[in-house]
Motif scaffolding. Structure first.
Motif, PDB file in Angstrom:
ATOM      1  N   VAL A 113      -4.055  -0.302  -4.956  1.00 15.97           N
ATOM      2  CA  VAL A 113      -4.443   0.953  -4.312  1.00 15.97           C
ATOM      3  C   VAL A 113      -3.399   1.365  -3.276  1.00 15.97           C
ATOM      4  O   VAL A 113      -3.067   2.550  -3.134  1.00 15.97           O
ATOM      5  CB  VAL A 113      -5.839   0.822  -3.669  1.00 15.97           C
ATOM      6  N   THR A 114      -2.845   0.402  -2.523  1.00 16.66           N
ATOM      7  CA  THR A 114      -1.854   0.750  -1.510  1.00 16.66           C
ATOM      8  C   THR A 114      -0.569   1.281  -2.122  1.00 16.66           C
ATOM      9  O   THR A 114       0.217   1.941  -1.429  1.00 16.66           O
ATOM     10  CB  THR A 114      -1.517  -0.476  -0.638  1.00 16.66           C
ATOM     11  N   ARG A 115      -0.346   1.023  -3.414  1.00 19.35           N
ATOM     12  CA  ARG A 115       0.886   1.484  -4.050  1.00 19.35           C
ATOM     13  C   ARG A 115       0.683   2.769  -4.850  1.00 19.35           C
ATOM     14  O   ARG A 115       1.620   3.298  -5.426  1.00 19.35           O
ATOM     15  CB  ARG A 115       1.447   0.386  -4.952  1.00 19.35           C
TER      16      ARG A 115
ATOM     17  N   PRO B  34       2.896  -0.557   3.013  1.00 14.92           N
ATOM     18  CA  PRO B  34       2.526   0.820   3.311  1.00 14.92           C
ATOM     19  C   PRO B  34       1.835   1.455   2.142  1.00 14.92           C
ATOM     20  O   PRO B  34       1.942   0.994   1.002  1.00 14.92           O
ATOM     21  CB  PRO B  34       3.885   1.488   3.596  1.00 14.92           C
ATOM     22  N   THR B  35       1.113   2.552   2.396  1.00 16.23           N
ATOM     23  CA  THR B  35       0.378   3.213   1.323  1.00 16.23           C
ATOM     24  C   THR B  35       1.262   4.040   0.429  1.00 16.23           C
ATOM     25  O   THR B  35       0.829   4.491  -0.617  1.00 16.23           O
ATOM     26  CB  THR B  35      -0.721   4.114   1.915  1.00 16.23           C
ATOM     27  N   SER B  36       2.508   4.263   0.796  1.00 14.24           N
ATOM     28  CA  SER B  36       3.384   5.032  -0.072  1.00 14.24           C
ATOM     29  C   SER B  36       3.906   4.157  -1.183  1.00 14.24           C
ATOM     30  O   SER B  36       3.884   2.942  -1.099  1.00 14.24           O
ATOM     31  CB  SER B  36       4.568   5.590   0.726  1.00 14.24           C
ATOM     32  N   ALA B  37       4.373   4.776  -2.266  1.00 10.78           N
ATOM     33  CA  ALA B  37       4.878   4.023  -3.408  1.00 10.78           C
ATOM     34  C   ALA B  37       6.132   3.271  -3.018  1.00 10.78           C
ATOM     35  O   ALA B  37       6.948   3.756  -2.251  1.00 10.78           O
ATOM     36  CB  ALA B  37       5.186   4.976  -4.562  1.00 10.78           C
TER      37      ALA B  37
ATOM     38  N   LEU C 279      -4.710   0.462 -12.103  1.00  8.21           N
ATOM     39  CA  LEU C 279      -3.475   0.235 -12.858  1.00  8.21           C
ATOM     40  C   LEU C 279      -3.107   1.464 -13.678  1.00  8.21           C
ATOM     41  O   LEU C 279      -1.928   1.817 -13.795  1.00  8.21           O
ATOM     42  CB  LEU C 279      -3.637  -0.985 -13.773  1.00  8.21           C
ATOM     43  N   PHE C 280      -4.113   2.128 -14.252  1.00  9.58           N
ATOM     44  CA  PHE C 280      -3.839   3.352 -15.012  1.00  9.58           C
ATOM     45  C   PHE C 280      -3.175   4.394 -14.124  1.00  9.58           C
ATOM     46  O   PHE C 280      -2.153   4.982 -14.493  1.00  9.58           O
ATOM     47  CB  PHE C 280      -5.129   3.918 -15.595  1.00  9.58           C
ATOM     48  N   VAL C 281      -3.742   4.634 -12.949  1.00 15.29           N
ATOM     49  CA  VAL C 281      -3.187   5.651 -12.061  1.00 15.29           C
ATOM     50  C   VAL C 281      -1.796   5.250 -11.591  1.00 15.29           C
ATOM     51  O   VAL C 281      -0.869   6.072 -11.573  1.00 15.29           O
ATOM     52  CB  VAL C 281      -4.130   5.887 -10.865  1.00 15.29           C
ATOM     53  N   PHE C 282      -1.635   3.988 -11.217  1.00 14.36           N
ATOM     54  CA  PHE C 282      -0.328   3.552 -10.729  1.00 14.36           C
ATOM     55  C   PHE C 282       0.749   3.707 -11.806  1.00 14.36           C
ATOM     56  O   PHE C 282       1.823   4.266 -11.552  1.00 14.36           O
ATOM     57  CB  PHE C 282      -0.385   2.095 -10.267  1.00 14.36           C
TER      58      PHE C 282
ATOM     59  N   ALA D 160      -7.805   8.089  -2.119  1.00 14.35           N
ATOM     60  CA  ALA D 160      -8.147   9.469  -2.473  1.00 14.35           C
ATOM     61  C   ALA D 160      -7.339   9.939  -3.673  1.00 14.35           C
ATOM     62  O   ALA D 160      -7.859  10.599  -4.582  1.00 14.35           O
ATOM     63  CB  ALA D 160      -7.917  10.389  -1.274  1.00 14.35           C
ATOM     64  N   GLY D 161      -6.048   9.614  -3.690  1.00 14.94           N
ATOM     65  CA  GLY D 161      -5.217   9.986  -4.824  1.00 14.94           C
ATOM     66  C   GLY D 161      -5.652   9.295  -6.095  1.00 14.94           C
ATOM     67  O   GLY D 161      -5.637   9.893  -7.181  1.00 14.94           O
TER      68      GLY D 161
END
Length: 863
Positions: A561-563, A22-25, A654-657, A569-570
């Motif tokens: 990206v999915t995580r 899923p796209t949520s963390a 990776l930076f954003v995650f 967009a985020g």
């Protein structure tokens, strides 16, 4: 070969079907939310039953020094006890030893700042019950006693201040000028230790409020300031503490930056905050101002939370729970451990306990499915080597694959050869740590391709060379050929060991694999399939490895990206907010990675692999004709451009995650391990194994190419050159034995690196040989574009080039991208000028330079 590719594509697709998320963390795994990054143990307690708060501490002569401080030795403060200040200096020579008294401060003092320098421990300010001091001393331990030397005094007396050492500059922030100060100082002072006569200077700008009992730190050339408290008027008009949770960074030449606030206020956390790994600062406990009992005697103790600040993502995470609650005490890095000597465990209560911490081991488990995937991949590589061994009838097959390799396979082989495992990990890490500025380097590759195809490729193809350096003998003389070939072989020998060792180290650190097993798997298997299958096996395994590399990269980008919270967009929003997508820097600065430096520098530096490196030039000779070779070069360039966006996209994602989920970071790991770390943590079973196979693939493609190309150079430029009548079968046997010998040598050096401290020696070796790389490109440029240059002049040019480049590297701040410009420019100009004065025999240059080329053979230019 077709079946191998189909198998690999099928395996990737099958595993990818199980990777949908899923796209949520994802939920936090229990082992992440409760893990401890430090392992604590107690050392010998301080030689005082009460212990001290506000001591000075540091390292001198390899020993731990603890000096001064204060306590309540008779009665507690709520019982009317009086705070007593102390002057003795205690020394602990080894972590398993006992304390002894080795000197005394000039007077009883505490609550100053202590910083460890190479020359001793700097004791800055401090105070007692009536006065705050401005004196600064350097404490030195000579094995018998501690001596004190005066250093420039502070402009004012200070106590309860903080500070850190940035390079050779001391920073001192905040503090109280007097015991009854109505407010804290809002200044940051600096002292250049290499110019102490200049005295203390005040930094401009900075935090917007005064503070004391703050915590400072230093990392990567910057000064950090965290929390503390300030004094504000209370209800009765008397000053009272107000906790702070702001954070600041000062970077020399750039000024101050406001950082993310601490998760909670922190007062009197042990300091300076120690650095762990390349990008974490640790705040070891501290008072958050929330625990105030009805009386001091009922205080529940200070928080025991270990906070970690990540400098790259500007984020905070809890990284453990402390076995103690100590404040107003230093923390010292000693023999690979963090030491907290005593401190205040509750208001008015001290502790003699000395705590020591080391990094907790990081050992993720890969699981059976991943190991099976890795085994299948490695088995496929060996099988391909054995398969192609049946087609090796002579050196033409072994070194040039019988000229039967299609152009698209050659393009993938060049791509895989130039993309080492170091690059596979380092490019995402670069985007993760910085931005997209370096993507413009690929513009240089596209600009270079037409030059290589038009001006260089025809000479290699029409002279029908096996070794690129054969051209240099035709154009100049035998010594130039032997020099260039020997320089190439020596450099590739050293580089091969590094290419085996560094990814093995990263896999060991990030994924828990045994480093020696990784070294053997990369090195030994390369030897097997390269020795058996020759260049044809190297190229087709490169094709498989390129497919694995790109497949793993694209799949990993999708999964990252999915995580990310908010999905694509985020990711975009946060990347833009933190300026992670910046591409162009138009400054005119030869010392920085600005656009013109990157483009021009890479244009020249890429001349070496594309025109003077046997590992690449050899691939120009394995296609049926020159036109197919040109097509392969163009395809490789466009493939490199496309994959650049994938790898930089991985780094940004990776930076954003990890900014959103900093608790998943491993502080002890290097930045280059961030991509393998994500693979180990989040890729599904099987996909993680394929990702590890991707790192193996990147390493093996480079090592196998180096092996075959070194052997081609040695066999062609030395053995066959001096034994022209040697039977082809004896040359083939020699080539295979050389492959085995060089492979064992590179693997053995990597093995030694893993267990002995020879890394710096090997880096020096590679650094010196690396000075010759741009000179080699200069030799080919001189040969093709000039007719006046002779062999003697060319050798003078390449020698002077290495000397000048050595001087430039050590005595100027020129950006390293421009080193190739210097090296090639000096080689060409000095080589040409030297040829004007050095005698040489007339030489027929027909077909050996651009101006004397055979014009009825047009160069291949289509793509």
């Amino acid at each position: 070969m077709k079946h191998a590719l189909l198998f690999l594509v099928g395996l990737t697709a099958t595993l990818a079907l199980h990777a949908q998320t899923p796209t949520s963390a994802p939920a936090l795994p229990p082992e992440v939310s409760t893990r401890e990054i430090l392992t604590w143990q107690s050392l010998a307690p301080l030689p005082d039953p009460e212990g001290f708060a506000g001591s000075y501490a540091g390292i001198s002569g390899g020993a731990l020094l603890v000096a001064g401080g204060a306590n309540f030795p008779d009665r507690r403060p709520w019982e009317g006890g009086t705070k007593v200040w102390h002057a003795p200096i205690f020394v602990l020579e080894t972590p398993t030893g006992t304390w002894k008294t080795a000197g005394s401060l000039p007077r009883p003092a505490g609550y100053g700042l202590s910083l460890t320098l190479p020359e001793g421990v700097l004791l800055i300010g401090g105070g007692d019950a009536t006065t705050h001091f401005s004196e600064v001393h350097l404490a030195r331990w000579d094995g018998k006693t501690v001596t004190l030397e005066s250093r420039p005094a502070l402009p004012v007396g200070l106590s309860q201040h903080t500070g850190a050492l940035v390079g050779r500059t001391v920073y001192v922030a905040g503090g109280l000028e007097r015991p009854d100060s109505p407010q804290a100082r809002n200044t940051v002072l600096t002292l250049n230790l290499d110019a102490p006569a200049e005295g203390w200077r005040t930094l401009e700008g900075g935090p917007d409020t005064g503070r004391f009992l703050a915590t400072a730190g230093a990392l990567d050339g910057a000064f950090y300031l965290f929390g503390g408290c300030r004094l504000v008027p209370g209800p009765d008009g008397r000053p009272q503490r107000e906790p702070l949770r702001d954070a600041w960074r000062h970077t020399p030449g750039q000024g101050w930056t406001r950082l993310a606030d601490l998760p909670t206020p922190l007062i009197a956390s042990p300091g300076p905050a120690p650095a762990m790994g390349p990008s974490h600062l640790l705040l070891i406990g501290g008072d958050d101002g929330s625990r105030t009992g009805p009386a001091a005697a009922q205080h529940p103790g200070f928080p025991r939370t270990l906070w970690a600040y990540h400098t790259l993502t500007d984020s905070w995470a809890q990284m453990g729970t402390l076995p103690f609650s100590l404040v107003t005490t230093p923390v010292v890095t000693w023999q690979g451990r963090f030491v907290v000597p005593g401190g205040e465990r509750q208001p008015g209560l001290r502790s003699p306990a000395v705590w020591s911490a080391v990094a907790a081991p990081h050992a993720p488990k890969l699981g059976t499915v991943n190991y099976i995937t890795i085994a299948l991949y490695l088995g496929l590589m060996v099988a391909m080597g054995v398969w192609f061994a049946r087609r090796q009838k002579g050196t033409e097959d072994y070194f040039r694959a019988g000229r039967r390799v299609p152009w698209w396979a050659v393009s993938l082989s060049i791509y895989a050869t130039l993309l080492s495992s170091i690059t596979f990990m380092a490019v995402p890490a670069k985007a993760y740590a910085t931005n997209w500025t370096f993507t413009v380097a690929n513009v240089a590759s596209l600009l270079l391709v037409p030059i290589v195809i038009r001006y260089y490729l025809p000479f290699f193809r029409r002279l029908d060379v096996t070794s690129a350096y054969e051209y240099l003998e035709h154009r100049f003389n035998l010594p130039v050929r032997l020099y260039a070939s020997a320089a190439f072989v020596l450099f590739q020998c050293g580089r091969m060991a590094i290419v085996i060792f560094l990814p093995s180290l990263a896999l060991s650190a990030a994924m828990g694999l045994n480093v020696y097993l990784c070294i053997v798997l990369i090195g030994a298997l390369c030897v097997v399939y390269t020795a058996f299958g020759g260049m044809e096996a190297v190229i087709w395994t490169d094709v498989v490895q390129a497919v694995v590399l790109l497949g793993v990269a694209i799949l990993s980008l999708f999964l990252i990206v999915t995580r990310v919270d908010g999905g694509l967009a985020g990711l975009w929003t946060e990347a833009v907010a933190y300026d992670k997508l910046q591409v162009f820097d138009w400054r005119w600065d030869a010392t920085a990675a600005v656009v013109w430096v990157i483009v021009i520098g890479n244009l020249f530096s890429n001349l070496t692999p594309y025109t003077a490196d046997q590992t690449v030039v050899q691939r120009y000779m394995v296609t049926r004709n020159e036109k197919q070779a040109a097509r392969a070069i163009w395809t490789n360039a466009w493939l490199g451009l496309g994959s650049t966006f994938v790898f930089f996209g991985i780094g940004t994602a990776l930076f954003v995650f990890y900014r959103q989920h900093p608790q998943y970071l491993e502080p002890a790991l290097g930045t280059d391990a961030v991509f393998p770390l994500f693979m180990a943590q989040f890729l599904p079973p099987g996909i993680a194994g394929l990702a590890i196979a991707g790192i193996f693939a990147a390493a093996q493609s480079t090592v196998s190419s180096s092996l075959n190309s070194m052997v081609a150079a040695l066999t062609t430029d030395f053995y066959r050159r001096f034994r022209p009548n040697a039977p082809d079968q004896s040359c083939l046997r020699l080539a295979r034995w050389l492959t085995v010998g060089l492979g064992i040598f590179g693997t053995a050096v990597a093995w030694i690196m893993a267990g002995a401290d020879i890394r710096s020696l090997w880096d020096t070796y590679l650094g010196l040989l690396g000075l010759l790389g741009s000179g080699l490109a200069g030799l080919f440029a001189l040969g093709i574009f000039t007719t006046r240059t002779n062999g003697a002049g060319a050798l003078v040019g390449v020698g002077v080039s290495a000397v000048v480049l050595y001087w430039v590297q050590r005595h100027t701040s020129l950006h390293f991208f421009l080193y190739a410009v210097v090296g090639i420019g000096v080689c060409c100009s000095v080589g040409w000028l030297a040829s004007l004065v050095l005698p040489s025999r007339p030489k027929d240059l027909t077909g050996l330079s651009w101006s004397t080329r055979v014009r009825d053979e047009p160069a291949a230019t289509d793509h």
